[in-house]
Design a protein around this motif. Sequence first.
Motif, short mmCIF file in Angstrom:
data_model
loop_
_atom_site.label_atom_id
_atom_site.label_comp_id
_atom_site.label_asym_id
_atom_site.label_seq_id
_atom_site.Cartn_x
_atom_site.Cartn_y
_atom_site.Cartn_z
N THR A 278 8.01 -12.10 -65.17
CA THR A 278 8.55 -13.43 -65.51
C THR A 278 10.04 -13.33 -65.80
N VAL A 279 10.45 -12.29 -66.49
CA VAL A 279 11.88 -12.11 -66.78
C VAL A 279 12.66 -11.95 -65.48
N ASN C 21 8.67 -19.30 -68.76
CA ASN C 21 8.94 -18.85 -70.13
C ASN C 21 7.69 -18.95 -70.99
N THR C 22 6.94 -20.03 -70.78
CA THR C 22 5.71 -20.21 -71.57
C THR C 22 4.73 -19.07 -71.30
N ILE C 23 4.62 -18.68 -70.05
CA ILE C 23 3.71 -17.58 -69.72
C ILE C 23 4.12 -16.32 -70.49
N ALA C 24 5.41 -16.01 -70.43
CA ALA C 24 5.89 -14.78 -71.08
C ALA C 24 5.61 -14.83 -72.58
N ILE C 25 5.96 -15.95 -73.21
CA ILE C 25 5.79 -16.05 -74.67
C ILE C 25 4.31 -16.00 -75.02
N SER C 26 3.51 -16.72 -74.26
CA SER C 26 2.09 -16.79 -74.63
C SER C 26 1.41 -15.44 -74.45
N ILE C 27 1.81 -14.69 -73.44
CA ILE C 27 1.22 -13.34 -73.27
C ILE C 27 1.58 -12.47 -74.46
N GLY C 28 2.86 -12.52 -74.85
CA GLY C 28 3.28 -11.70 -75.98
C GLY C 28 2.54 -12.07 -77.25
N ILE C 283 12.67 -11.81 -75.33
CA ILE C 283 13.98 -12.23 -75.85
C ILE C 283 15.00 -12.27 -74.72
N VAL C 284 15.00 -11.23 -73.92
CA VAL C 284 15.96 -11.17 -72.81
C VAL C 284 15.69 -12.29 -71.80
N GLY C 285 14.41 -12.53 -71.55
CA GLY C 285 14.06 -13.60 -70.61
C GLY C 285 14.51 -14.97 -71.11
N ILE C 286 14.30 -15.23 -72.38
CA ILE C 286 14.70 -16.52 -72.95
C ILE C 286 16.22 -16.64 -72.94
N LEU C 287 16.89 -15.55 -73.27
CA LEU C 287 18.36 -15.54 -73.28
C LEU C 287 18.89 -15.94 -71.91
N ASN C 288 18.32 -15.31 -70.90
CA ASN C 288 18.69 -15.55 -69.51
C ASN C 288 18.47 -17.01 -69.13
N ILE C 324 11.15 -25.46 -79.43
CA ILE C 324 10.09 -26.23 -78.77
C ILE C 324 9.38 -25.35 -77.74
N LEU C 325 10.18 -24.60 -77.00
CA LEU C 325 9.62 -23.65 -76.03
C LEU C 325 8.72 -22.66 -76.75
N ALA C 326 9.20 -22.21 -77.90
CA ALA C 326 8.43 -21.24 -78.69
C ALA C 326 7.12 -21.86 -79.13
N ALA C 327 7.19 -23.11 -79.59
CA ALA C 327 5.98 -23.77 -80.09
C ALA C 327 4.95 -23.89 -78.97
N ILE C 328 5.41 -24.28 -77.80
CA ILE C 328 4.48 -24.43 -76.66
C ILE C 328 3.87 -23.08 -76.30
N GLY C 329 4.75 -22.08 -76.16
CA GLY C 329 4.28 -20.75 -75.76
C GLY C 329 3.36 -20.15 -76.80
N THR C 330 3.73 -20.31 -78.06
CA THR C 330 2.93 -19.74 -79.15
C THR C 330 1.57 -20.42 -79.22
N ALA C 331 1.58 -21.75 -79.13
CA ALA C 331 0.31 -22.48 -79.17
C ALA C 331 -0.58 -22.05 -78.00
#
Lengths: 401, 227, 411
Positions: A278-279, C21-28, C283-288, C324-331
Amino acid sequence: MLLKMAVLSMFKHPKRTILIVLAVALSVFVMEFVSGWIEGMRDRMNRQIVEESAHVLVERTERVDSLDPLETKNYIADPGSIAAQLSTDARVRHVERVTPFGALVLAGSRSLPMKIVGVEKDSGFFAQVPRGRLEGSFPPSGPGIAISRKALDLLGASFSSRLIVLVEDAYGMPSYRELPVTCVFATDATDFDTSTAFVDAGTTSEILGTADSAELWLRLGDPEDAEAVRDFALAFLSGHDCIAKTWKELQGGMLVMIRYMDLFMLVINVFVLVVAATVITNAILMNVFEKQKEYGTLRAIGMKRSEQAFLVLAEGATQGLAGAVLGAALALPVVLFLKANGLPIGEASRMLGGGDVMYFGTNPVSTLQNIGFGTLIAVAGSLYAAVFGTRASVVDALKNV
Amino acid sequence: MALIDMRDIEKDYSLGRTTIRALRNVSLSVGAGEFTAIVGPSGCGKTTLLNLLGCIDRPTSGSISFDGFPTASLGDDAEAQLRLAKIGFIFQSFNLVPVLTIAENIEVPLMLARKPKRERRVRVEELMELVGLTSYARHKPDELSGGQRQRVAIARALANEPRLVIADEPTANLDGATGESVLEAMKELNEKNGITFLFSTHDPRVMRYARRIVRLRDGEIEGEEVS
Amino acid sequence: MTLPGLAARNVFRNRRRTFLNTIAISIGVALMFICLGWVQGYQTYIYGAVIRFQTGSAQLLREGYEEEAARLPLDLALPEYRQVRGRLLATPGIEGASGRVDFAARLIAPAGSVRLLGQGIDAEAERDVTALSRKIVRGSYLDGQPGLLLGSGIAGKLGLEPGAVVFVSATDRYGVENRTALPVRGIFSFGYGAMDDGIVYLDLPSAQYLLDLDDEVTRIVLAGPGGDGVRAAAAGFADGLGASYPPTKAYGWQEFAKATVSGVRTDTYSFYIVAVILFGLIIVGILNSMSMSVHERTRELSTLRAIGFRRRDAKRLILLEGLILAAIGTAAGLLVAAPVAAWLGIRGVDIAGSIPKDFPVPFGEMYHADYRPWHALVSAALGIGACLAGSIIPARRVARLPIAQTIGGGM
């Protein structure tokens, strides 16, 4: 020139290129590290199978479910003739009589319950012992005992000390022999060292009062022939009340552990790859969107969508390959170091089939596979970006700032 | 026969929920060897018209034919092939590929047309000499002035000996003198080599160079002048 | 229109990017949550099992015993057991103390003989220290009478039931082999092969008689409320024993479950390393991603600044988008992880078939993870933290946009 354009474009956005390359490199590093661990376990198992223990083991049927695998009864009555019959199979390289039995080893006021293994003088098994030999010779020839340094320390004895080996012989009578220490060894497994000692076949017969042997160990040309040799042997073994087991049956526990580790590590690899993907996809998409105007220009002057897609793929593949090679290059010295020195993870290494430390292993095929996977995630990300990047019409692409 | 023939062209764009009619009922023919300017105020549809003439966009309705062949039936790749072989483009912001040298930028259309390497090299040298940039062959675009970059763009546009060169506000990002020199170069190519030039501008000084001026207002052709 | 409302719309502007981004956050987040509960399961069930089944919270041994434990040295026994036990029970922080004698035993029954670890136990005291008395499945516990307790595995192999008489043979402290006949009082089962197949418990007097020991034990197993506090209390006690008593040392339970502790630690550290890598990538992905988003909206953001947005408003906007992205991904991550967690926690994983019988970790038949509310909070915090961390630099860039230069669109 398209390839050159793709490569030069990478250097135009160094930060993003570095990000993609590092993301791929990190994934490949993790995969290489994990592969190295598993390979180390496999190497150890292979060594155990190939050098240290039997490919096929023959014993009396009564011993299989015996309560005490070290009891001095239910031995093979005519081991020589069975060994001769087994040797007629071309796949069998070597047949040896091995007799493990339980004993109490005493030195002064100290004692240590041990497994004593009676081996033939040209024993081709237990390679870890000559490998770890410190003093004397192995196998012991004549009356003598080969024992580990750790066991000697527990007994307060040393090389040339005389130890008492106390057993219950084949007739259930207590019997003992006083034997000099003729070989001292140290392997990488404390459990083995403190529980196992060796004497020669003649001494075994003397102590146990029988020339019969507990087991016949077979070494094959190819360990994969074990099942076939077992089936061949079973045909005449039943007449001697004997059965045969393959190394897969004997090492079942370790095989299960390796399978479990394989699965565990596969799961970890998949997670890391998915997140890295994804990154990487995001970064490559950013590249594509930033260059929309450039792509629009090229399309305007006659580049086809497929050629534009090739540019995107070529850039992604190059970054992926560079990252994958970098990841493998960074992982290799770490894995080689751990191959030579091992990773001390405590008692868990014994649980995972290792000795006192986990030694890693290398496998070029596995490394190439990991480089392939690393490149693949970048190519996959680029494919996705190429599909979306080439969607825009020439006009829309040219409108981009 | 006209090089390009447009009949009853309408072009609409959607901006969110609104539809903007950029061109209304436009009919225009451009003959071979013309040096024509499309003029009009900002937002009148000049760029849209040039995009349609250059086959990088399609009309909402109406017909366009190039060299007698209707372009409506062409697929994406066929359109690209047409542009590669017969149309050259010069953009307001030059639109050079920043990672390639001048020579390589000029070479791109030749490479896309699968011309042999030797032939490409010879042609690139010819073109660089034509635009007076032989000594800058290995330079990158960001090492050149605006006028020099636009000359590279001209050279690139001429690489495959097109029938038509479309230039969208080619002098907008250049100072007066440089702009004039670029136009002089285009005019010379038109007169010596018979290449048809179509360019858009709202600069009266630039209009002086055109032999035919097509005036556009609010998406319609208001009138024409021929000198 | 509020700032959060604007941020929310911006997040959904580019659905593809938001989706990735949601996929990445939710997997983590999902992985973190699942692993935290799994690791907690080790602490709750496995460590708890080790302490309750065998080791107690701490132990007192004679100095040097542990180093020579392989030979089960009876010459390194602790004397004056009764007196020492009484004093231990008077020590703050120690609630239970039970002496044991470890020796190499041989059981001789009509069906055959078997070697295993023998443990002479102070049966009454053992009730306060381990769960042995509650693991009797047939017969009875050792209630003040001579006898032995057999594991269900070994009892099955020898075909023994409560009431049967068995000979126990061992070498005493002087090297003499002794033998005694004892009745089987009860059969125990821990569901843990290493114990059910590998240990026989004798009442302490019988063991001492067999091994020619007086009021001596080879170890004293301790229990108390404080976990590590028990070891500390025992260490203090050992230091105060006086010069006339053999040097004695206190050990934490971990010393006697090294394989378990090491295995759990290896597993745990692996999870944490993977989590660090994953969240680093996130973190790097979100930064990008946020950088790209900001770049695309330069003109728009400059326009907002021109019409009155303060620098901190612009910064907050970007941070809110990250949140907001974090909230969606985390949820999403917690939603995906919840059924997995429920399955692992309630139903458990049947690993009995996958683990070798002699595996030195008391997993039991089914392994259960142990999920706590704080696991979800920590996972969510990490997901949100990673997104905010990735948004900080783009937020700062937005705050520093030179309005005049960028309002035309370029940077």
